[in-house]
Design a protein around this motif. Structure first.
Motif, PDB file in Angstrom:
ATOM      1  N   PRO A  13      -9.681   7.145 -11.717  1.00  0.00           N
ATOM      2  CA  PRO A  13     -10.524   6.566 -10.659  1.00  0.00           C
ATOM      3  C   PRO A  13      -9.732   5.807  -9.589  1.00  0.00           C
ATOM      4  O   PRO A  13     -10.111   5.819  -8.420  1.00  0.00           O
ATOM      5  N   ASP A  14      -8.615   5.191  -9.986  1.00  0.00           N
ATOM      6  CA  ASP A  14      -7.801   4.471  -8.997  1.00  0.00           C
ATOM      7  C   ASP A  14      -7.177   5.435  -7.991  1.00  0.00           C
ATOM      8  O   ASP A  14      -7.148   5.164  -6.795  1.00  0.00           O
ATOM      9  N   ILE A  15      -6.683   6.557  -8.485  1.00  0.00           N
ATOM     10  CA  ILE A  15      -6.096   7.553  -7.591  1.00  0.00           C
ATOM     11  C   ILE A  15      -7.183   8.187  -6.724  1.00  0.00           C
ATOM     12  O   ILE A  15      -6.988   8.417  -5.533  1.00  0.00           O
ATOM     13  N   ASP A  16      -8.345   8.445  -7.317  1.00  0.00           N
ATOM     14  CA  ASP A  16      -9.464   8.983  -6.534  1.00  0.00           C
ATOM     15  C   ASP A  16      -9.823   8.043  -5.386  1.00  0.00           C
ATOM     16  O   ASP A  16     -10.076   8.485  -4.259  1.00  0.00           O
ATOM     17  N   LYS A  17      -9.829   6.760  -5.667  1.00  0.00           N
ATOM     18  CA  LYS A  17     -10.142   5.766  -4.643  1.00  0.00           C
ATOM     19  C   LYS A  17      -9.085   5.779  -3.536  1.00  0.00           C
ATOM     20  O   LYS A  17      -9.416   5.737  -2.344  1.00  0.00           O
ATOM     21  N   LEU A  18      -7.810   5.860  -3.928  1.00  0.00           N
ATOM     22  CA  LEU A  18      -6.735   5.927  -2.939  1.00  0.00           C
ATOM     23  C   LEU A  18      -6.834   7.196  -2.089  1.00  0.00           C
ATOM     24  O   LEU A  18      -6.584   7.161  -0.882  1.00  0.00           O
ATOM     25  N   ILE A  19      -7.188   8.304  -2.696  1.00  0.00           N
ATOM     26  CA  ILE A  19      -7.344   9.558  -1.952  1.00  0.00           C
ATOM     27  C   ILE A  19      -8.441   9.407  -0.909  1.00  0.00           C
ATOM     28  O   ILE A  19      -8.275   9.814   0.250  1.00  0.00           O
ATOM     29  N   ASP A  20      -9.558   8.822  -1.316  1.00  0.00           N
ATOM     30  CA  ASP A  20     -10.651   8.600  -0.365  1.00  0.00           C
ATOM     31  C   ASP A  20     -10.231   7.653   0.755  1.00  0.00           C
ATOM     32  O   ASP A  20     -10.525   7.899   1.931  1.00  0.00           O
ATOM     33  N   GLN A  21      -9.528   6.596   0.412  1.00  0.00           N
ATOM     34  CA  GLN A  21      -9.093   5.619   1.415  1.00  0.00           C
ATOM     35  C   GLN A  21      -8.109   6.232   2.406  1.00  0.00           C
ATOM     36  O   GLN A  21      -8.227   6.023   3.608  1.00  0.00           O
ATOM     37  N   GLN A  22      -7.162   6.978   1.913  1.00  0.00           N
ATOM     38  CA  GLN A  22      -6.162   7.546   2.821  1.00  0.00           C
ATOM     39  C   GLN A  22      -6.786   8.578   3.749  1.00  0.00           C
ATOM     40  O   GLN A  22      -6.353   8.735   4.879  1.00  0.00           O
ATOM     41  N   SER A  23      -7.811   9.265   3.291  1.00  0.00           N
ATOM     42  CA  SER A  23      -8.437  10.272   4.149  1.00  0.00           C
ATOM     43  C   SER A  23      -9.211   9.641   5.305  1.00  0.00           C
ATOM     44  O   SER A  23      -9.488  10.311   6.292  1.00  0.00           O
ATOM     45  N   MET A  24      -9.526   8.352   5.177  1.00  0.00           N
ATOM     46  CA  MET A  24     -10.255   7.651   6.249  1.00  0.00           C
ATOM     47  C   MET A  24      -9.358   6.724   7.060  1.00  0.00           C
ATOM     48  O   MET A  24      -9.818   6.104   8.009  1.00  0.00           O
ATOM     49  N   GLU A  25      -8.092   6.628   6.692  1.00  0.00           N
ATOM     50  CA  GLU A  25      -7.172   5.698   7.350  1.00  0.00           C
ATOM     51  C   GLU A  25      -6.699   6.249   8.701  1.00  0.00           C
ATOM     52  O   GLU A  25      -6.071   7.302   8.754  1.00  0.00           O
ATOM     53  N   PRO A  26      -6.994   5.546   9.807  1.00  0.00           N
ATOM     54  CA  PRO A  26      -6.574   6.039  11.130  1.00  0.00           C
ATOM     55  C   PRO A  26      -5.094   5.788  11.442  1.00  0.00           C
ATOM     56  O   PRO A  26      -4.499   6.521  12.227  1.00  0.00           O
ATOM     57  N   ASN A  27      -4.503   4.769  10.809  1.00  0.00           N
ATOM     58  CA  ASN A  27      -3.103   4.441  11.072  1.00  0.00           C
ATOM     59  C   ASN A  27      -2.211   5.408  10.289  1.00  0.00           C
ATOM     60  O   ASN A  27      -2.185   5.394   9.058  1.00  0.00           O
ATOM     61  N   GLN A  28      -1.455   6.223  11.018  1.00  0.00           N
ATOM     62  CA  GLN A  28      -0.664   7.275  10.373  1.00  0.00           C
ATOM     63  C   GLN A  28       0.421   6.711   9.454  1.00  0.00           C
ATOM     64  O   GLN A  28       0.666   7.255   8.379  1.00  0.00           O
ATOM     65  N   ASP A  29       1.066   5.624   9.850  1.00  0.00           N
ATOM     66  CA  ASP A  29       2.104   5.041   8.997  1.00  0.00           C
ATOM     67  C   ASP A  29       1.525   4.480   7.709  1.00  0.00           C
ATOM     68  O   ASP A  29       2.085   4.664   6.626  1.00  0.00           O
ATOM     69  N   LYS A  30       0.392   3.807   7.824  1.00  0.00           N
ATOM     70  CA  LYS A  30      -0.263   3.269   6.629  1.00  0.00           C
ATOM     71  C   LYS A  30      -0.751   4.410   5.729  1.00  0.00           C
ATOM     72  O   LYS A  30      -0.623   4.355   4.507  1.00  0.00           O
ATOM     73  N   ARG A  31      -1.274   5.453   6.358  1.00  0.00           N
ATOM     74  CA  ARG A  31      -1.743   6.605   5.588  1.00  0.00           C
ATOM     75  C   ARG A  31      -0.577   7.260   4.845  1.00  0.00           C
ATOM     76  O   ARG A  31      -0.700   7.647   3.686  1.00  0.00           O
TER      77      ARG A  31
END
Length: 87
Positions: A13-31
């Motif tokens: 679930p932690d990795i699933d959450k990170l996958i969802d978060q990165q897919s919505m992250e507009p900052n390319q470096d943070k993503r």
């Protein structure tokens, strides 16, 4: 991606959450950092995520003789010089 990970019997679930978060992250470096974190965790879990899945299929009539379908791909090795139709 989550569905594919479930097919690999790798659910976190932690990795699933990170996958969802990165897919919505507009900052390319943070993503990029988030994706590296996902990759690091998958490696630590010895996970084998499915990176690419191509659907393809083939069918043929039993009267088609001497047709060799390649094991590693349906798109190579289609030499038809020796193929014949038994009808």
């Amino acid at each position: 991606m989550r569905r594919r990970r479930q097919l690999q019997r790798n659910c976190n679930p932690d990795i699933d959450k990170l996958i969802d978060q990165q897919s919505m992250e507009p900052n390319q470096d943070k993503r990029r950092q988030m994706v590296w974190e996902i990759e690091r965790r998958l490696v630590e879990d010895s996970a084998r995520p499915l990176i690419y899945f191509n659907r393809g299929g083939i069918c043929w009539d039993p009267s088609v003789k001497n047709l060799t379908v390649m094991v590693n791909s349906i798109y190579n090795g289609w030499r038809m010089e020796e193929v014949w139709l038994d009808k």
